[in-house]
Scaffold this motif. Structure first.
Motif, PDB file in Angstrom:
ATOM      1  N   ALA A 174       0.563  -1.167  -0.020  1.00  0.00           N
ATOM      2  CA  ALA A 174       0.175  -0.117   0.057  1.00  0.00           C
ATOM      3  C   ALA A 174       0.617   1.198  -0.047  1.00  0.00           C
ATOM      4  CB  ALA A 174      -1.060  -0.046   1.126  1.00  0.00           C
ATOM      5  N   GLN A 175       2.060   1.236   0.229  1.00  0.00           N
ATOM      6  CA  GLN A 175       2.938   2.424   0.462  1.00  0.00           C
ATOM      7  C   GLN A 175       3.113   2.805  -1.082  1.00  0.00           C
ATOM      8  OE1 GLN A 175       3.729   3.677   3.272  1.00  0.00           O
ATOM      9  NE2 GLN A 175       2.542   1.906   4.017  1.00  0.00           N
ATOM     10  N   GLY A 176       3.701   2.205  -1.863  1.00  0.00           N
ATOM     11  CA  GLY A 176       3.564   2.565  -3.319  1.00  0.00           C
ATOM     12  C   GLY A 176       5.055   3.245  -3.389  1.00  0.00           C
ATOM     13  N   ALA A 177       5.540   3.924  -2.591  1.00  0.00           N
ATOM     14  CA  ALA A 177       6.890   4.751  -2.914  1.00  0.00           C
ATOM     15  C   ALA A 177       7.774   4.570  -1.496  1.00  0.00           C
ATOM     16  CB  ALA A 177       6.901   5.867  -3.465  1.00  0.00           C
ATOM     17  N   PRO A 178       9.304   4.477  -1.654  1.00  0.00           N
ATOM     18  CA  PRO A 178       9.713   4.529  -0.592  1.00  0.00           C
ATOM     19  C   PRO A 178       9.688   5.918   0.491  1.00  0.00           C
ATOM     20  CG  PRO A 178      11.191   4.206  -2.356  1.00  0.00           C
ATOM     21  CD  PRO A 178       9.972   4.554  -2.735  1.00  0.00           C
ATOM     22  N   TRP A 198      11.889   0.321  -7.423  1.00  0.00           N
ATOM     23  CA  TRP A 198      10.987   1.186  -8.366  1.00  0.00           C
ATOM     24  C   TRP A 198      10.024  -0.057  -8.592  1.00  0.00           C
ATOM     25  CZ3 TRP A 198      14.901   3.096 -12.595  1.00  0.00           C
ATOM     26  CH2 TRP A 198      15.398   4.230 -12.136  1.00  0.00           C
ATOM     27  N   ILE A 199      10.296  -1.375  -8.652  1.00  0.00           N
ATOM     28  CA  ILE A 199       9.156  -2.446  -8.789  1.00  0.00           C
ATOM     29  C   ILE A 199       8.245  -2.684  -7.966  1.00  0.00           C
ATOM     30  CG2 ILE A 199       9.157  -5.143  -8.960  1.00  0.00           C
ATOM     31  CD1 ILE A 199      11.839  -5.147 -10.377  1.00  0.00           C
ATOM     32  N   PHE A 200       8.662  -2.534  -6.463  1.00  0.00           N
ATOM     33  CA  PHE A 200       7.857  -2.294  -5.467  1.00  0.00           C
ATOM     34  C   PHE A 200       7.025  -1.325  -5.355  1.00  0.00           C
ATOM     35  CE2 PHE A 200      10.845  -5.509  -3.632  1.00  0.00           C
ATOM     36  CZ  PHE A 200      10.189  -6.430  -3.216  1.00  0.00           C
ATOM     37  N   ALA A 201       7.857  -0.327  -5.746  1.00  0.00           N
ATOM     38  CA  ALA A 201       6.784   1.058  -5.740  1.00  0.00           C
ATOM     39  C   ALA A 201       5.642   1.097  -6.683  1.00  0.00           C
ATOM     40  CB  ALA A 201       7.850   2.472  -6.014  1.00  0.00           C
ATOM     41  N   VAL A 202       6.284   0.591  -8.178  1.00  0.00           N
ATOM     42  CA  VAL A 202       4.939   0.626  -9.027  1.00  0.00           C
ATOM     43  C   VAL A 202       4.064  -0.254  -8.985  1.00  0.00           C
ATOM     44  CG1 VAL A 202       4.759  -0.170 -11.483  1.00  0.00           C
ATOM     45  CG2 VAL A 202       7.013   1.373 -10.926  1.00  0.00           C
ATOM     46  N   GLY A 203       4.466  -1.543  -8.181  1.00  0.00           N
ATOM     47  CA  GLY A 203       3.187  -2.533  -7.942  1.00  0.00           C
ATOM     48  C   GLY A 203       2.476  -2.196  -6.651  1.00  0.00           C
ATOM     49  N   GLY A 204       3.070  -1.217  -5.897  1.00  0.00           N
ATOM     50  CA  GLY A 204       2.072  -0.790  -4.680  1.00  0.00           C
ATOM     51  C   GLY A 204       1.156   0.308  -5.064  1.00  0.00           C
ATOM     52  N   TYR A 252       4.279  -7.003  -3.391  1.00  0.00           N
ATOM     53  CA  TYR A 252       4.574  -7.704  -2.335  1.00  0.00           C
ATOM     54  C   TYR A 252       4.997  -9.111  -3.013  1.00  0.00           C
ATOM     55  CZ  TYR A 252       4.461  -9.911   2.135  1.00  0.00           C
ATOM     56  OH  TYR A 252       4.726 -10.623   3.559  1.00  0.00           O
ATOM     57  N   GLY A 253       6.097  -9.701  -2.495  1.00  0.00           N
ATOM     58  CA  GLY A 253       6.638 -10.863  -3.155  1.00  0.00           C
ATOM     59  C   GLY A 253       8.151 -10.982  -3.039  1.00  0.00           C
ATOM     60  N   SER A 254       8.816 -12.328  -3.445  1.00  0.00           N
ATOM     61  CA  SER A 254      10.204 -12.310  -3.603  1.00  0.00           C
ATOM     62  C   SER A 254      10.477 -13.254  -4.663  1.00  0.00           C
ATOM     63  CB  SER A 254      10.559 -12.864  -2.466  1.00  0.00           C
ATOM     64  OG  SER A 254      10.366 -14.154  -2.057  1.00  0.00           O
ATOM     65  N   ALA A 255      11.708 -13.474  -5.141  1.00  0.00           N
ATOM     66  CA  ALA A 255      12.342 -14.309  -6.039  1.00  0.00           C
ATOM     67  C   ALA A 255      12.509 -15.692  -5.694  1.00  0.00           C
ATOM     68  CB  ALA A 255      13.577 -13.599  -7.095  1.00  0.00           C
ATOM     69  N   VAL A 256      12.792 -15.651  -4.360  1.00  0.00           N
ATOM     70  CA  VAL A 256      13.260 -16.820  -3.643  1.00  0.00           C
ATOM     71  C   VAL A 256      11.799 -17.712  -3.247  1.00  0.00           C
ATOM     72  CG1 VAL A 256      14.008 -17.900  -1.563  1.00  0.00           C
ATOM     73  CG2 VAL A 256      15.347 -16.008  -2.486  1.00  0.00           C
ATOM     74  N   GLY A 257      10.755 -16.808  -3.274  1.00  0.00           N
ATOM     75  CA  GLY A 257       9.497 -17.477  -3.058  1.00  0.00           C
ATOM     76  C   GLY A 257       9.055 -18.057  -4.183  1.00  0.00           C
ATOM     77  N   SER A 258       9.202 -17.652  -5.421  1.00  0.00           N
ATOM     78  CA  SER A 258       9.019 -18.131  -6.578  1.00  0.00           C
ATOM     79  C   SER A 258       9.567 -19.393  -6.893  1.00  0.00           C
ATOM     80  CB  SER A 258       9.026 -17.281  -7.886  1.00  0.00           C
ATOM     81  OG  SER A 258      10.558 -17.065  -8.098  1.00  0.00           O
TER      82      SER A 258
END
Length: 359
Positions: free
Chosen positions: A8-12, A229-235, A303-309
């Motif tokens: 929900a944050q969207g940006a740092p 940026w990836i987390f921010a764009v997705g949020g 939200y997520g991670s490469a390790v989780g995939s």
């Protein structure tokens, strides 16, 4: 920003003051709270449960040869689950990923055969065309503002038709011609489809490709500005754009990442079997998404991670081969896959709520 950032944050954000007036970054975080904040926690718990289950129900599951087979099945899925997970963290989908793998293999094979060129020429042409397909998806998405579901569904249908139509037009059949006797084929097979023995276990080179991609994707997400940026764009894409995040370039890059991994998977498909069936790959895109969701990615993004995939793909591989080793009817595989998806989604939601409540 890390993998546990709230979508929900969207940006740092800047550091916040604590009740005592200090910087929250100086607060000690207990190992338990840090563990609960990991997106892949639910997937790891599920992987342990699946591993123990098949260890007791399938006598041959723990044999070295079986472990190699399970890892190979997981790597084939995992190579594509990694970029799909990053794309989902960025808030988008790609329904063309499955057939893009086949397109990549078809381009390499048919270009090499028709031009009677070294197979490496076909491999390079395939790389350029496949990256172009990924860029097309990203550009269409950012230009039209249509949902990624619609954009990539259209690409999926077009590639499915092109794969079949062009293959029949050029080769006269639904499969490509053999290129096993062409110059460069042995070297290409060694890179994309060879095997090696480690500790008495025969492992396919795709496992190394998979591990390298997971490491690279984790580094990008957790240690680079692009990962932020990836987390921010997705949020929250609008909030990210407001603070200067290049939303358009980030999303195009994510789609090109999917295309790059589709190229790797496509070359493995080609150099493993020498010929390619034009109808392959349909439906695999859903498996990639399932692996990412089981691994902790949220459908809503951010939200997520490469390790989780990777853990999600490993669960998929264990289930796929474990049913065979247990001598069960393989028709039940889709049922188990759907059940795992629902359970993983519920568990991930619970873990995330606990993590947010503990802050």
């Amino acid at each position: 920003m890390t993998a546990t950032a709230s979508p929900a944050q969207g940006a740092p954000e800047g550091p916040r003051a604590t009740a005592g007036g200090g910087d929250e970054r100086l607060l000690r975080v207990s190992p338990l709270r840090r563990l609960l904040g990991r997106p892949e926690l639910g997937a790891v718990v599920g992987a342990v449960a699946v591993f123990l289950f098949f260890s007791f129900t399938a006598d041959s599951f723990l044999r070295p040869s079986s472990i190699g087979t399970v890892l190979y099945a997981a790597s084939i899925l995992g190579i594509m689950a990694v970029p799909v997970a990053l794309l989902m963290i960025g808030g988008e989908f790609d329904l063309s990923a499955g057939v893009m793998v086949t397109s990549s293999a078809l381009i390499s094979s048919m270009f090499s055969f028709q031009m009677t060129a070294n197979v490496w020429v076909g491999v390079l042409v395939s790389l350029l065309v496949t990256l172009g397909l990924g860029a097309f998806n990203g550009i269409m998405l950012t230009r039209t503002r249509l949902p990624s579901f619609i954009i990539t569904l259209g690409t999926f249908l077009m590639l499915t038709g092109l794969n079949l139509g062009l293959t029949k037009l050029i080769s006269g059949t639904v499969s490509t011609k053999t290129i096993g006797d062409m110059e460069g084929f042995p070297a290409a097979r060694k890179l994309f489809a060879s095997s090696l023995t480690i500790g008495g276990v025969d492992l396919k080179v795709t496992i190394l490709w998979w591990a390298a991609l997971v490491a690279l994707a984790s580094w990008i997400l957790l240690r680079t500005r692009y990962g932020n940026w990836i987390f921010a764009v997705g949020g929250n894409a609008d909030a990210a754009r407001a603070v200067g995040v290049p939303v358009r370039g980030t999303k195009i890059g994510l789609y090109m990442g999917v295309a790059l991994c589709a190229w790797v998977a496509g070359q493995h498909l080609l150099f493993s079997f020498d010929v390619v069936q034009s109808g392959e790959g349909v439906g695999n895109e859903l498996k990639y998404i399932v692996a990412a969701v089981i691994g902790g990615c949220l459908i809503t993004g951010g939200y997520g991670s490469a390790v989780g995939s990777a853990v999600g793909a490993f669960i998929f591989g264990m289930t796929d081969k474990g049913i065979v080793y247990a001598e069960w009817n393989p028709d039940w595989f889709q049922f188990f896959l759907g059940a795992m998806l629902l359970l993983a989604t519920l568990l991930n939601a619970w873990v995330r709520k606990r993590a947010e409540a503990s802050r």
